[in-house]
Design a protein around this motif. Sequence first.
Motif, PDB file in Angstrom:
ATOM      1  N   PHE A   1       0.843  -1.324   0.046  1.00 11.90           N
ATOM      2  CA  PHE A   1      -0.143  -0.087  -0.106  1.00 11.90           C
ATOM      3  C   PHE A   1       0.782   1.196   0.139  1.00 11.90           C
ATOM      4  O   PHE A   1       0.283   2.290  -0.203  1.00 11.90           O
ATOM      5  CB  PHE A   1      -0.905   0.005   1.180  1.00 11.90           C
ATOM      6  CG  PHE A   1      -1.838  -1.102   1.174  1.00 11.90           C
ATOM      7  CD1 PHE A   1      -2.896  -1.254   0.137  1.00 11.90           C
ATOM      8  CD2 PHE A   1      -1.972  -2.270   2.000  1.00 11.90           C
ATOM      9  CE1 PHE A   1      -3.798  -2.168   0.067  1.00 11.90           C
ATOM     10  CE2 PHE A   1      -2.905  -3.272   1.994  1.00 11.90           C
ATOM     11  CZ  PHE A   1      -3.769  -2.994   0.928  1.00 11.90           C
ATOM     12  N   LYS A   2       2.169   1.347  -0.073  1.00  8.71           N
ATOM     13  CA  LYS A   2       2.953   2.377   0.009  1.00  8.71           C
ATOM     14  C   LYS A   2       2.592   3.530   1.076  1.00  8.71           C
ATOM     15  O   LYS A   2       2.549   4.502   0.572  1.00  8.71           O
ATOM     16  CB  LYS A   2       3.195   2.788  -1.387  1.00  8.71           C
ATOM     17  CG  LYS A   2       3.688   1.567  -2.569  1.00  8.71           C
ATOM     18  CD  LYS A   2       3.617   2.424  -3.943  1.00  8.71           C
ATOM     19  CE  LYS A   2       4.119   1.349  -4.870  1.00  8.71           C
ATOM     20  NZ  LYS A   2       4.274   1.561  -6.331  1.00  8.71           N
ATOM     21  N   ALA A   3       2.416   3.057   2.519  1.00 12.14           N
ATOM     22  CA  ALA A   3       2.114   4.041   3.321  1.00 12.14           C
ATOM     23  C   ALA A   3       3.140   4.896   3.504  1.00 12.14           C
ATOM     24  O   ALA A   3       4.486   4.485   3.240  1.00 12.14           O
ATOM     25  CB  ALA A   3       1.606   3.362   4.468  1.00 12.14           C
ATOM     26  N   THR A   4       2.985   6.053   4.107  1.00 14.58           N
ATOM     27  CA  THR A   4       4.257   6.945   4.422  1.00 14.58           C
ATOM     28  C   THR A   4       4.700   6.464   5.753  1.00 14.58           C
ATOM     29  O   THR A   4       5.812   6.689   5.842  1.00 14.58           O
ATOM     30  CB  THR A   4       3.613   8.462   4.434  1.00 14.58           C
ATOM     31  OG1 THR A   4       3.054   8.713   3.085  1.00 14.58           O
ATOM     32  CG2 THR A   4       4.717   9.547   5.100  1.00 14.58           C
ATOM     33  N   ASP A   5       4.155   6.410   6.616  1.00 13.53           N
ATOM     34  CA  ASP A   5       4.419   5.799   8.126  1.00 13.53           C
ATOM     35  C   ASP A   5       3.902   4.517   8.472  1.00 13.53           C
ATOM     36  O   ASP A   5       3.054   4.001   7.927  1.00 13.53           O
ATOM     37  CB  ASP A   5       4.102   6.766   9.081  1.00 13.53           C
ATOM     38  CG  ASP A   5       4.362   8.375   9.016  1.00 13.53           C
ATOM     39  OD1 ASP A   5       5.438   8.410   8.269  1.00 13.53           O
ATOM     40  OD2 ASP A   5       3.961   9.198   9.615  1.00 13.53           O
ATOM     41  N   ALA A   6       4.400   4.001   9.694  1.00 16.65           N
ATOM     42  CA  ALA A   6       3.993   2.680  10.115  1.00 16.65           C
ATOM     43  C   ALA A   6       3.601   2.760  11.656  1.00 16.65           C
ATOM     44  O   ALA A   6       4.470   3.662  12.192  1.00 16.65           O
ATOM     45  CB  ALA A   6       4.633   1.608   9.752  1.00 16.65           C
ATOM     46  N   THR A   7       2.656   2.233  12.262  1.00 22.18           N
ATOM     47  CA  THR A   7       2.676   2.057  13.532  1.00 22.18           C
ATOM     48  C   THR A   7       2.500   0.907  14.055  1.00 22.18           C
ATOM     49  O   THR A   7       1.786   0.019  13.643  1.00 22.18           O
ATOM     50  CB  THR A   7       1.274   3.120  14.026  1.00 22.18           C
ATOM     51  OG1 THR A   7       1.387   3.262  15.338  1.00 22.18           O
ATOM     52  CG2 THR A   7       0.262   2.778  13.565  1.00 22.18           C
TER      53      THR A   7
ATOM     54  N   PRO B   1       8.907   5.685   4.141  1.00 20.34           N
ATOM     55  CA  PRO B   1       9.817   6.885   4.091  1.00 20.34           C
ATOM     56  C   PRO B   1       9.762   7.782   5.153  1.00 20.34           C
ATOM     57  O   PRO B   1      10.805   8.469   5.488  1.00 20.34           O
ATOM     58  CB  PRO B   1       9.352   7.657   2.893  1.00 20.34           C
ATOM     59  CG  PRO B   1       7.870   7.166   2.832  1.00 20.34           C
ATOM     60  CD  PRO B   1       7.914   5.876   3.325  1.00 20.34           C
ATOM     61  N   GLY B   2       8.634   7.690   5.903  1.00 13.64           N
ATOM     62  CA  GLY B   2       8.687   8.422   7.169  1.00 13.64           C
ATOM     63  C   GLY B   2       8.805   7.781   8.539  1.00 13.64           C
ATOM     64  O   GLY B   2       9.930   7.574   8.790  1.00 13.64           O
ATOM     65  N   ARG B   3       7.981   7.952   9.568  1.00 13.02           N
ATOM     66  CA  ARG B   3       8.123   7.679  11.017  1.00 13.02           C
ATOM     67  C   ARG B   3       7.699   6.266  11.195  1.00 13.02           C
ATOM     68  O   ARG B   3       6.760   5.633  10.730  1.00 13.02           O
ATOM     69  CB  ARG B   3       7.428   8.801  11.739  1.00 13.02           C
ATOM     70  CG  ARG B   3       7.754  10.253  11.588  1.00 13.02           C
ATOM     71  CD  ARG B   3       8.849  10.565  12.410  1.00 13.02           C
ATOM     72  NE  ARG B   3       9.027  11.899  12.566  1.00 13.02           N
ATOM     73  CZ  ARG B   3       9.274  12.672  13.659  1.00 13.02           C
ATOM     74  NH1 ARG B   3       9.538  11.980  14.847  1.00 13.02           N
ATOM     75  NH2 ARG B   3       9.425  13.897  13.566  1.00 13.02           N
ATOM     76  N   VAL B   4       8.172   5.648  12.237  1.00 12.56           N
ATOM     77  CA  VAL B   4       7.556   4.478  12.958  1.00 12.56           C
ATOM     78  C   VAL B   4       7.316   4.461  14.280  1.00 12.56           C
ATOM     79  O   VAL B   4       8.060   5.274  14.945  1.00 12.56           O
ATOM     80  CB  VAL B   4       8.652   3.038  12.556  1.00 12.56           C
ATOM     81  CG1 VAL B   4       8.420   2.035  13.647  1.00 12.56           C
ATOM     82  CG2 VAL B   4       9.133   2.984  11.257  1.00 12.56           C
ATOM     83  N   SER B   5       6.098   4.205  14.551  1.00  9.54           N
ATOM     84  CA  SER B   5       5.753   4.578  16.155  1.00  9.54           C
ATOM     85  C   SER B   5       6.130   3.190  16.969  1.00  9.54           C
ATOM     86  O   SER B   5       5.735   2.069  16.451  1.00  9.54           O
ATOM     87  CB  SER B   5       4.378   4.746  16.261  1.00  9.54           C
ATOM     88  OG  SER B   5       4.142   6.062  15.666  1.00  9.54           O
ATOM     89  N   THR B   6       6.663   3.338  18.073  1.00 12.57           N
ATOM     90  CA  THR B   6       7.040   2.167  18.993  1.00 12.57           C
ATOM     91  C   THR B   6       6.417   2.800  20.398  1.00 12.57           C
ATOM     92  O   THR B   6       6.696   3.555  20.741  1.00 12.57           O
ATOM     93  CB  THR B   6       8.457   1.960  19.177  1.00 12.57           C
ATOM     94  OG1 THR B   6       9.128   1.499  17.677  1.00 12.57           O
ATOM     95  CG2 THR B   6       8.787   0.973  20.022  1.00 12.57           C
ATOM     96  N   GLU B   7       5.781   1.699  20.891  1.00 12.96           N
ATOM     97  CA  GLU B   7       5.015   1.746  22.048  1.00 12.96           C
ATOM     98  C   GLU B   7       5.557   1.679  23.465  1.00 12.96           C
ATOM     99  O   GLU B   7       6.450   0.490  23.416  1.00 12.96           O
ATOM    100  CB  GLU B   7       3.808   0.959  22.179  1.00 12.96           C
ATOM    101  CG  GLU B   7       2.678   1.461  23.071  1.00 12.96           C
ATOM    102  CD  GLU B   7       1.255   1.295  22.813  1.00 12.96           C
ATOM    103  OE1 GLU B   7       0.298   1.335  23.448  1.00 12.96           O
ATOM    104  OE2 GLU B   7       1.099   1.059  21.249  1.00 12.96           O
ATOM    105  N   VAL B   8       5.823   2.516  24.144  1.00  8.99           N
ATOM    106  CA  VAL B   8       6.248   2.465  25.811  1.00  8.99           C
ATOM    107  C   VAL B   8       5.289   1.214  26.442  1.00  8.99           C
ATOM    108  O   VAL B   8       4.030   1.175  26.058  1.00  8.99           O
ATOM    109  CB  VAL B   8       6.181   3.509  26.571  1.00  8.99           C
ATOM    110  CG1 VAL B   8       6.318   3.379  28.087  1.00  8.99           C
ATOM    111  CG2 VAL B   8       7.276   4.516  26.055  1.00  8.99           C
ATOM    112  N   ASP B   9       5.937   0.228  27.220  1.00  5.05           N
ATOM    113  CA  ASP B   9       5.016  -0.841  27.954  1.00  5.05           C
ATOM    114  C   ASP B   9       3.496  -0.061  28.498  1.00  5.05           C
ATOM    115  O   ASP B   9       3.814   0.762  29.331  1.00  5.05           O
ATOM    116  CB  ASP B   9       5.728  -1.306  28.952  1.00  5.05           C
ATOM    117  CG  ASP B   9       7.071  -2.039  28.577  1.00  5.05           C
ATOM    118  OD1 ASP B   9       7.202  -2.178  27.351  1.00  5.05           O
ATOM    119  OD2 ASP B   9       7.906  -2.442  29.096  1.00  5.05           O
ATOM    120  N   ALA B  10       2.549  -0.969  28.135  1.00  3.56           N
ATOM    121  CA  ALA B  10       1.437  -0.453  29.067  1.00  3.56           C
ATOM    122  C   ALA B  10       1.329  -0.517  30.462  1.00  3.56           C
ATOM    123  O   ALA B  10       0.462   0.291  31.131  1.00  3.56           O
ATOM    124  CB  ALA B  10       0.167  -1.308  28.304  1.00  3.56           C
TER     125      ALA B  10
END
Length: 318
Positions: free
Chosen positions: A27-33, A86-95
């Motif tokens: 899907f060629k998304a800009t960011d990923a989460t 090409p953009g940002r990747v979101s990574t989560e702090v432990d819940a």
Amino acid sequence: MPSKLDQLKAMTVVVSDTGDMDAIRRFKATDATTNPTLILKAARMPHYAYILDEAILWGRSRNHLTSEITDRLALNFGFELAKIVPGRVSTEVDADLSFDIEGSVAKARKIIAGYEKLGLGRERILIKLAATWEGIRAAEILQREGIDCNMTLVFSLTQAAACADAGTFLLSPFVGRILDWYSKAEGKTYTPETDPGVRSVREIYNYFKAHQIKTVVMGASFRNKGEIEALAGCDRLTISPQLLDELANDTGTLTRQLDPVSAAAHPPAKLSLDEKTFRFMLNEDAMATEKLSEGIRVFAKDLHALRELVSKRLLEAA
């Protein structure tokens, strides 16, 4: 006629809400989460066994704890995703750190340091934190250090306004989970225009644009294509592969629904939120209170399941 996905990309940054790298490529998304739930799903897929294997080998060679190996696994997924988008990747702090300011800050710094060791700079990362009072305060500290944050589990303008006051880079209102609560509580069927989740994101977007707030609004957690179409023009939307597919296969006309000019035409009153006011206003919103607590529990449960998966693999590799 271009697909609705292509039309959406012309007015909104599209983010892939998945740990499935093949889907992100497609899907060629800009960011990923990602979040613990998405990483758990991906880690169980044979196609991505090599990512889990690397984390296990890394941990065994250094006698690391299961929690540290799980952290490594999240970094591995994030690093692979960063090779695709090409953009940002979101990574989560432990819940389980959602109510711990110092713990959240320390974990976020550790995540950034881990990515830097892998060769990925902080400008490519967003740290995800639950939009509790403590999570927002942690984000405020991190933003001052140049670590951009993605505030997750946002269900109300109260949370959003507090995130904006803290200078957070981005926040993610959860459209579908809001719809879930109201559908169950009121027993109604909603159209995209009457959908409570859609209305919540529109309220937040209009508030931010009217008051010239720079924090990015990224709608998340969609239940159907209509919700996405009703938020066309939002800063960003993070969308599952299934719904991306539906948009890609639809060649109808997509009309922009949100834009900064119309949002600024009738500015709402600016909220003034100290801790007491924040907690009371959030408490008065039964939906937001319940969904925030539930979301933290779900992410904590899936994080625990992910650690159990790592522990099992460690025993098998012994």
